[in-house]
Scaffold this motif. Structure first.
Motif, PDB file in Angstrom:
ATOM      1  N   VAL A 150      54.794 -26.968 -17.340  1.00  0.00           N
ATOM      2  CA  VAL A 150      55.615 -26.855 -18.248  1.00  0.00           C
ATOM      3  C   VAL A 150      55.565 -26.132 -19.533  1.00  0.00           C
ATOM      4  O   VAL A 150      53.598 -25.580 -19.273  1.00  0.00           O
ATOM      5  N   THR A 151      55.748 -25.070 -20.203  1.00  0.00           N
ATOM      6  CA  THR A 151      56.130 -24.581 -20.837  1.00  0.00           C
ATOM      7  C   THR A 151      55.550 -25.375 -22.485  1.00  0.00           C
ATOM      8  O   THR A 151      57.367 -25.359 -22.631  1.00  0.00           O
ATOM      9  N   ALA A 152      54.868 -24.672 -22.983  1.00  0.00           N
ATOM     10  CA  ALA A 152      55.362 -25.216 -24.892  1.00  0.00           C
ATOM     11  C   ALA A 152      54.395 -23.350 -25.566  1.00  0.00           C
ATOM     12  O   ALA A 152      53.992 -23.101 -25.273  1.00  0.00           O
ATOM     13  N   ALA A 153      55.887 -22.944 -25.957  1.00  0.00           N
ATOM     14  CA  ALA A 153      55.275 -21.557 -25.782  1.00  0.00           C
ATOM     15  C   ALA A 153      54.871 -21.511 -27.851  1.00  0.00           C
ATOM     16  O   ALA A 153      56.063 -22.217 -28.464  1.00  0.00           O
ATOM     17  N   LEU A 162      60.149 -25.965 -22.369  1.00  0.00           N
ATOM     18  CA  LEU A 162      60.773 -25.955 -22.002  1.00  0.00           C
ATOM     19  C   LEU A 162      59.598 -26.691 -20.604  1.00  0.00           C
ATOM     20  O   LEU A 162      58.592 -26.533 -20.103  1.00  0.00           O
ATOM     21  N   CYS A 163      60.285 -28.049 -19.907  1.00  0.00           N
ATOM     22  CA  CYS A 163      59.717 -28.392 -18.690  1.00  0.00           C
ATOM     23  C   CYS A 163      60.709 -27.857 -17.449  1.00  0.00           C
ATOM     24  O   CYS A 163      62.009 -27.707 -17.019  1.00  0.00           O
ATOM     25  N   PHE A 164      59.467 -27.400 -16.385  1.00  0.00           N
ATOM     26  CA  PHE A 164      60.558 -27.134 -15.355  1.00  0.00           C
ATOM     27  C   PHE A 164      59.959 -28.652 -14.404  1.00  0.00           C
ATOM     28  O   PHE A 164      58.764 -28.632 -13.718  1.00  0.00           O
ATOM     29  N   LEU A 165      60.577 -28.821 -13.604  1.00  0.00           N
ATOM     30  CA  LEU A 165      60.802 -30.703 -12.967  1.00  0.00           C
ATOM     31  C   LEU A 165      61.295 -30.048 -11.013  1.00  0.00           C
ATOM     32  O   LEU A 165      61.730 -29.346 -10.937  1.00  0.00           O
ATOM     33  N   ALA A 231      51.504 -31.503 -25.154  1.00  0.00           N
ATOM     34  CA  ALA A 231      50.858 -33.278 -24.713  1.00  0.00           C
ATOM     35  C   ALA A 231      51.524 -33.960 -25.198  1.00  0.00           C
ATOM     36  O   ALA A 231      51.143 -34.781 -23.999  1.00  0.00           O
ATOM     37  N   SER A 232      52.344 -33.857 -25.574  1.00  0.00           N
ATOM     38  CA  SER A 232      52.967 -35.014 -25.307  1.00  0.00           C
ATOM     39  C   SER A 232      54.528 -35.271 -24.123  1.00  0.00           C
ATOM     40  O   SER A 232      54.619 -36.059 -23.500  1.00  0.00           O
ATOM     41  N   GLN A 233      55.047 -34.304 -23.498  1.00  0.00           N
ATOM     42  CA  GLN A 233      55.711 -33.738 -22.808  1.00  0.00           C
ATOM     43  C   GLN A 233      54.706 -34.109 -21.506  1.00  0.00           C
ATOM     44  O   GLN A 233      54.507 -35.308 -20.036  1.00  0.00           O
ATOM     45  N   ALA A 234      53.666 -34.046 -21.945  1.00  0.00           N
ATOM     46  CA  ALA A 234      52.587 -33.896 -20.298  1.00  0.00           C
ATOM     47  C   ALA A 234      52.365 -35.563 -19.957  1.00  0.00           C
ATOM     48  O   ALA A 234      52.398 -36.097 -19.488  1.00  0.00           O
ATOM     49  N   LEU A 235      52.107 -36.370 -21.493  1.00  0.00           N
ATOM     50  CA  LEU A 235      51.583 -37.595 -21.407  1.00  0.00           C
ATOM     51  C   LEU A 235      53.160 -38.588 -20.547  1.00  0.00           C
ATOM     52  O   LEU A 235      53.267 -40.120 -19.850  1.00  0.00           O
ATOM     53  N   LYS A 236      54.507 -38.014 -21.003  1.00  0.00           N
ATOM     54  CA  LYS A 236      55.475 -38.476 -20.326  1.00  0.00           C
ATOM     55  C   LYS A 236      55.296 -38.361 -18.716  1.00  0.00           C
ATOM     56  O   LYS A 236      55.706 -39.933 -18.043  1.00  0.00           O
ATOM     57  N   GLY A 242      60.066 -42.409 -19.631  1.00  0.00           N
ATOM     58  CA  GLY A 242      61.186 -42.145 -20.121  1.00  0.00           C
ATOM     59  C   GLY A 242      61.243 -41.023 -20.032  1.00  0.00           C
ATOM     60  O   GLY A 242      60.884 -39.808 -19.158  1.00  0.00           O
ATOM     61  N   PRO A 243      62.907 -39.902 -19.780  1.00  0.00           N
ATOM     62  CA  PRO A 243      62.986 -39.296 -19.785  1.00  0.00           C
ATOM     63  C   PRO A 243      62.257 -38.577 -20.527  1.00  0.00           C
ATOM     64  O   PRO A 243      62.185 -38.381 -22.040  1.00  0.00           O
ATOM     65  N   VAL A 244      62.742 -36.565 -19.980  1.00  0.00           N
ATOM     66  CA  VAL A 244      61.938 -35.558 -20.494  1.00  0.00           C
ATOM     67  C   VAL A 244      63.186 -35.586 -19.768  1.00  0.00           C
ATOM     68  O   VAL A 244      63.967 -34.737 -19.088  1.00  0.00           O
ATOM     69  N   LEU A 245      63.247 -33.931 -21.252  1.00  0.00           N
ATOM     70  CA  LEU A 245      64.329 -33.114 -20.971  1.00  0.00           C
ATOM     71  C   LEU A 245      63.706 -32.118 -20.504  1.00  0.00           C
ATOM     72  O   LEU A 245      62.464 -31.203 -20.736  1.00  0.00           O
ATOM     73  N   ALA A 246      64.227 -31.212 -19.559  1.00  0.00           N
ATOM     74  CA  ALA A 246      63.863 -30.235 -18.666  1.00  0.00           C
ATOM     75  C   ALA A 246      64.756 -29.780 -18.315  1.00  0.00           C
ATOM     76  O   ALA A 246      66.163 -29.516 -18.936  1.00  0.00           O
ATOM     77  N   ALA A 247      64.082 -28.394 -17.786  1.00  0.00           N
ATOM     78  CA  ALA A 247      65.157 -26.877 -18.321  1.00  0.00           C
ATOM     79  C   ALA A 247      66.813 -26.919 -16.894  1.00  0.00           C
ATOM     80  O   ALA A 247      66.483 -28.023 -15.975  1.00  0.00           O
ATOM     81  N   PRO A 248      67.931 -26.442 -17.182  1.00  0.00           N
ATOM     82  CA  PRO A 248      68.810 -26.101 -18.517  1.00  0.00           C
ATOM     83  C   PRO A 248      68.029 -26.959 -20.209  1.00  0.00           C
ATOM     84  O   PRO A 248      69.184 -26.039 -21.487  1.00  0.00           O
ATOM     85  N   ARG A 249      67.889 -28.045 -20.347  1.00  0.00           N
ATOM     86  CA  ARG A 249      67.652 -28.614 -21.825  1.00  0.00           C
ATOM     87  C   ARG A 249      66.765 -28.057 -22.079  1.00  0.00           C
ATOM     88  O   ARG A 249      65.627 -27.749 -21.235  1.00  0.00           O
TER      89      ARG A 249
END
Ligand SMILES: Cc1cc2nc3c(=O)[nH]c(=O)nc-3n(C[C@H](O)[C@H](O)[C@H](O)COP(=O)(O)O)c2cc1C
Length: 656
Positions: A150-153, A162-165, A231-236, A242-249
């Motif tokens: 995860v990168t949160a700039a 942006l998340c890269f899964l 941290a919110s993405q990390a929790l998920k 639930g769904p995590v928005l991942a690149a290219p989103r």
């Protein structure tokens, strides 16, 4: 009192409700890798520790320094010079003493990426924005090892996530960095991070971003929002929720703009919209590289006396003439040697404008000295005279001297010649300005639309006089530095207050006196400049003021005292967030008329000067005009984008 024993359940019990007890146990069991313990990495670590994550691998080779204070969670006075990893590990362990921490205080290199990521369930990017090589290697290693990243700039006062899964689009496919040089890689990274570009709208100084020199601005709000978002993405991700928005989103939330934007860029930076943004960004970078840099803050001089003089030289003077030099006597004493410009400036025939400037200098030196805990004692030298005031100045450490809050505004105060807000000054603002001039002076106000119209009439007439006065031509033709935004020894064109075309016309006309007189005679040549220089500014401001000495100045020392009051007034205006412009020359002509100072043989100019003097007296009254030392306008508004700067201290201290 001995603190109660640490109890994980109790410490993180308030998470329950947003997470179940079982999920809390899962978080306790997980390890997160965070590379970089600076602006955003430190906040990631602390936020996730409070979420109850039980294990971390953390890396950073850096130590804390002053420039980290604006945003980095671990940067405090007591941690200066300490290792970031050490400080953050202590802070996190202070929140959860049971934490399992793997420290990499030398940072991570390509060789130890696998060791760093070993057993990790998630990677969160906290690397320095400019550390592209290791970032690329890190994201590639995560992909190889099947670790979500995860990168949160922190961008402006918001964040872009942006998340890269594993199995999804890769970092490299999204950003398209291959084959690009370092600056281009950084540009692609920046543009790819936040396709919505919400932060771009409020960047006040684009020159603060310099990718080639690895410089960029940041805020603590951005870092804290980024930590919350990551941290919110990390929790998920850690809880398989639930769904995590991942690149290219991606998503960008901007607290300053009050907006959140969800973006979808199939192909990442190859997407046509991204290509367009990149092309525009490259153009802007080239343009910025070509613009003159802002005058850099000169390094703080070593000695106390030099530090005081280095601030004092920012005092204002008519046409930025800086009619002074400094002679150093010893570590605590110096001489201010003033001079006037009566030999060549029609506005200074009695030297009063220059004497006022020596006063602004003295006030500035006094305020600067207060910041050094010093009193400033001054004495006129025996050979001091009106044409060349000479003051002996002594700095004396004095415990009773309070640092003057105006000192922070010395270098920011600047004349604003463009239209200001017509909002009337508040009672509080007026009271502060009146207090600033001290008991020996008072301010007489011209406020409201009718009064501003009358001032516009006075200044328009005064403008006509200035622009058609043959003796003013040498001054006007030499004081403007054309095409410039900053000028050390004159007024830069862009600070004059006219638009580009009028500036070009003025530059051409001022090329010779015959052009000036031709324009004035046949082409109403003074109209456009007067509209922009005199009439509109007079109408568009909060108020005009006249600074009146309770006892009219008897000699040059009185004008130096007046200058001190001017500078305290001007700096107080800056402190209040107000803009100020002197409207000094009507006072000059009034004095010439009153004291019958011969200033021209040009009969129409003599007649106009008499009219200026009469109007001034109609507006302000007789006694006020007799004690007047300064006239100007003031109001709320943006500071000028262009300004005069100053000659270097070394230039002002010849022979030292
Ligand atoms: C005594 C004095 C008279 C001035 N008169 C005028 C004036 O009539 N009109 C004006 O626009 N600026 C005037 N100025 C402003 C100067 O031009 C300005 O302070 C100088 O160029 C330095 O720029 P800065 O104030 O932005 O640092 C005056 C300043 C002083 C100290």
């Amino acid at each position: 009192m001995t603190p109660p024993a640490f109890d994980y359940q109790e410490a993180f019990s308030r998470n329950l409700g947003w997470v179940t007890p079982r999920e809390q146990a899962v978080l306790r069991d997980r390890r997160v890798a965070i590379a970089g313990m600076g602006g955003v990495g430190g906040s990631h670590l602390l936020t996730l520790t409070r979420l109850g994550v039980g294990a971390f691998s953390i890396a950073d080779f850096d130590d804390f320094e002053l420039a980290n204070f604006n945003r980095q969670a671990g940067a405090t006075y007591s941690t200066l010079g300490r290792s970031k990893v050490g400080v953050l590990a202590d802070m996190a362990a202070d929140i959860n003493p049971e934490l399992s921490l793997r420290r990499f205080p030398d940072g991570v290199g390509e060789a130890d990426l696998e060791a760093f990521l070993a057993d990790c369930d998630l990677y969160i990017d906290g690397l320095d924005f400019f550390a592209m090589a290791i970032r690329r290697a890190m994201f590639a290693a995560c992909r190889r090892l099947g670790i979500p990243a995860v990168t949160a700039a922190p961008l402006g006062m918001g964040t872009a996530v942006l998340c890269f899964l594993p199995g999804g689009m890769s970092f490299e496919d999204y950003f398209r960095l291959d084959g690009a040089d370092e600056t281009e890689q950084l540009l692609r990274f920046l543009v790819g991070l936040a396709p919505a570009g919400l932060h771009r709208a409020y960047l006040v100084d684009p020159r603060s971003i310099d990718l080639a020199r690895h410089r960029g601005p940041s805020t603590s709000m951005g870092c804290e929002l980024a930590a919350g978002a990551a941290a919110s993405q990390a929790l998920k991700l850690l809880l398989n929720r639930g769904p995590v928005l991942a690149a290219p989103r991606g998503i960008q939330y901007d607290a300053y703009r009050n907006r959140a934007r969800h973006t979808w860029r199939p192909g990442g930076n190859r997407h046509p919209l991204q290509q367009l943004t990149l092309a525009l960004a490259r153009r802007q970078m080239q343009r910025l590289a070509a613009t003159a840099p802002a005058p850099g803050a000169s390094p703080r001089p070593e000695g106390r006396l030099e530090r005081v003089l280095d601030l004092a030289r920012w005092a204002p003077s008519g046409d930025n003439t800086q009619p002074w030099s400094f002679e150093r006597i010893d570590d605590n004493r110096f001489i201010i040697q003033g001079h006037d410009t009566r030999a060549h400036c029609v506005y200074d025939l009695n030297g009063h404008a220059s004497q006022l400037a020596v006063g602004t200098l003295l006030a500035t030196a006094r305020i600067a000295a207060s910041g050094e805990g010093c009193r400033l004692d001054t004495e006129f030298e025996p050979d001091s005279r009106a044409e060349a005031p000479r003051l002996r100045v002594r700095l004396t450490p004095d415990e009773t001297v309070q640092p003057d809050p105006l000192r922070h505004f010395i270098t920011h105060r600047a004349v604003q010649r463009r239209p200001l807000s017509t909002r009337p000054l508040t009672a509080r603002e007026k009271a502060a300005l009146e207090a600033a001039v001290g008991p020996d002076y008072r301010l007489v106000w011209q406020e409201g639309w009718r009064a501003r119209q009358r001032m516009a009439g006075l200044l328009s007439l005064n403008g006509k006089l200035r622009l058609t006065l043959p003796e003013a031509y040498p001054t006007h033709s030499s004081i403007i530095e054309w095409h410039a935004r900053y000028s050390d020894d004159r007024i830069p064109e862009q600070a004059v207050g006219v638009d580009y075309l009028t500036a070009r016309l003025m530059q051409w006309v001022l090329g010779s006196w015959s052009r000036v007189s031709f324009m004035n005679r046949y082409l109403a040549g003074t109209l456009m400049p007067r509209l922009q220089l005199d009439i509109l500014p007079a109408l568009l401001c909060g108020a005009h003021f006249l600074l009146v000495a309770r006892r009219p100045p008897a000699d040059y020392r009185g004008y130096i005292g007046g200058g001190e009051a001017v500078q305290r007034l001007w700096l107080t205006a800056s402190r209040l967030g107000l803009q100020l412009q002197p409207e000094y020359t009507p006072l000059v002509f009034d004095e010439y008329v009153r004291t019958q100072t011969p200033f021209t043989d040009h009969a129409p100019s003599q007649a106009r000067a008499r009219q200026v003097s009469e109007r001034l007296r109609q507006l302000f009254g007789q006694p006020e005009s007799d004690g007047a030392v300064f006239l100007g306008r003031i109001g709320a508004g943006q500071p000028p984008r262009s300004r005069s700067t100053r000659r270097a201290l070394a230039d002002l201290m010849p022979g030292n």
